[in-house]
Design an enzyme around this catalytic site. Structure first.
Site, PDB file in Angstrom:
ATOM      1  N   GLU A  58       7.657  13.253   2.847  1.00 33.13           N
ATOM      2  CA  GLU A  58       8.569  12.878   2.577  1.00 33.13           C
ATOM      3  C   GLU A  58      10.112  13.748   1.945  1.00 33.13           C
ATOM      4  O   GLU A  58      11.252  13.562   2.033  1.00 33.13           O
ATOM      5  CB  GLU A  58       8.927  12.189   0.711  1.00 33.13           C
ATOM      6  N   TYR A 141      14.040   8.785  -4.924  1.00 32.71           N
ATOM      7  CA  TYR A 141      13.612   8.037  -3.305  1.00 32.71           C
ATOM      8  C   TYR A 141      12.389   8.392  -4.113  1.00 32.71           C
ATOM      9  O   TYR A 141      11.194   7.140  -3.145  1.00 32.71           O
ATOM     10  CB  TYR A 141      14.430   8.246  -2.821  1.00 32.71           C
ATOM     11  N   ASP A 159      15.668   3.822  -0.143  1.00 33.14           N
ATOM     12  CA  ASP A 159      16.778   5.052   1.360  1.00 33.14           C
ATOM     13  C   ASP A 159      17.711   3.561   2.324  1.00 33.14           C
ATOM     14  O   ASP A 159      17.987   3.102   2.217  1.00 33.14           O
ATOM     15  CB  ASP A 159      15.542   5.718   2.250  1.00 33.14           C
TER      16      ASP A 159
END
Ligand code: SF4
Length: 334
Positions: A58, A141, A159
């Site tokens: 990520e 996020y 996102d």
């Protein structure tokens, strides 16, 4: 902070063409998850539920394309296979392994986070998004992504891809906090990690920026945007099938242009078939007075010989002789 939708799903999704209610929301989720199971890209971080690997992917994927991350991800993991090895490394070594991915602040935060995990959490990740957000370099996020994928916490991620899908799916313009609420209302709580990845995958491969591929979209039945896109497509097909007016012959256009450039309509009107009222100067440029090659014929029969010197065009009327125009002194033709 745990994200909860304050708005019931029925209200959030009422704008859909086939309104999503508590009754058919499961069908929507099933449809998306089934599509994801069949079509998801085989990416290395999807083969694991290890929070370290998911967290690393990520962070690497922030503002970086998947294709650019693949090799770096593999090399970085070979060098630092877990939190402890990353925490024990020097910053220079981490930056060297990160080399080529850019945005080196991400690497520094990654290193800091690993050290904090090693010092305060015995090298283990907290399991809730709320706690993950307290770590360096982990925002809303990333916390939601790690918590939902690695620990199955029922929390939605948003996102750029998810935001685009939700905006199009529900139509209208919604603020970012509203998008988070809508995403949470849509979430499949039985498989939150897969559902989040399915939404991101849909945005990356089907509901893409520009022209979405609605015909292969698994949630098109409920999408507000999709019917209007179908209508657009039908309209453009109809337009393509409709016969178009025949193109004007270029010669016709040239004649008109010649008349405009040199003779002008006023000049043509002043001409006559027998040549009695020939103009002596061009009202357009005023330079044609006494020019030997200027002849204007009958305006009804598409005029005459025009000097190539002033006017760039010389158009010979096939019927010049019928109009009573004398021989052209420039080219010696009638
Ligand atoms: S139907 Fe089209 S616009 Fe709607 S979510 Fe799917 S791809 Fe996006």
């Amino acid at each position: 902070m745990r994200i909860r939708s304050a708005i019931p799903a029925e209200t959030l999704l009422a704008a859909s063409p086939m309104p999503l209610t508590g009754k058919n929301l499961p069908a929507f989720r099933r449809s998306l998850l089934h599509w994801y199971d069949q079509n998801r890209r085989d990416l290395p971080w999807r083969r694991s539920r290890d929070p370290y690997r998911i967290w690393l992917s990520e962070i690497m994927l922030q503002q970086t394309r998947v294709a650019a991350v693949l090799d770096h991800y593999r090399i970085f993991l070979e060098r630092f296979p877990n939190v402890q090895s990353l925490a024990a490394a020097s910053e220079d070594a981490v930056l060297a392994a990160w080399s080529g991915l850019g945005y080196y602040r991400r690497a520094r935060m990654l290193h800091q986070c690993a050290r904090e995990l090693a010092q305060k959490h015995a090298g283990r990740f907290p399991q809730r998004a709320e706690d993950l957000q307290n770590l360096p370099g982990i925002g809303r996020y990333t916390a939601a992504a790690v918590a939902s994928i690695a620990f199955a916490e029922p929390i939605a991620v948003v996102d750029g891809n998810v935001e685009r899908v939700v905006q199009r799916f529900l139509g209208g313009h919604r603020t970012t906090p509203q998008i988070w609420q809508h995403a949470q209302a849509l979430l499949a709580r039985s498989r939150p990690g897969d559902f989040n990845q399915a939404m991101m995958e849909l945005g990356a491969t089907v509901c893409v920026p520009g022209e979405p591929r609605c015909l292969v979209c698994p949630i098109r039945r409920w999408c507000v945007t999709q019917p209007s896109r179908q209508a657009e497509a039908a309209q453009s097909q109809e337009d393509a099938a409709r016969p178009r007016p025949a193109k004007r012959h270029p010669r016709f256009v040239r004649r008109r242009r010649t008349s405009g450039v040199c003779s002008t309509s006023a000049m043509a009107e002043s001409a006559s078939c027998n040549g009695e009222r020939r103009p002596h100067s061009c009202p357009a440029c005023g330079n044609c007075r006494n020019h030997p090659s200027l002849h204007v014929g009958c305006p009804g029969r598409a005029v005459a010989h025009v000097s190539p010197f002033h006017h760039r065009y010389r158009l010979h009327s096939a019927r010049a002789s019928e109009c009573g125009v004398n021989q052209c002194r420039s080219c010696r033709q009638k």
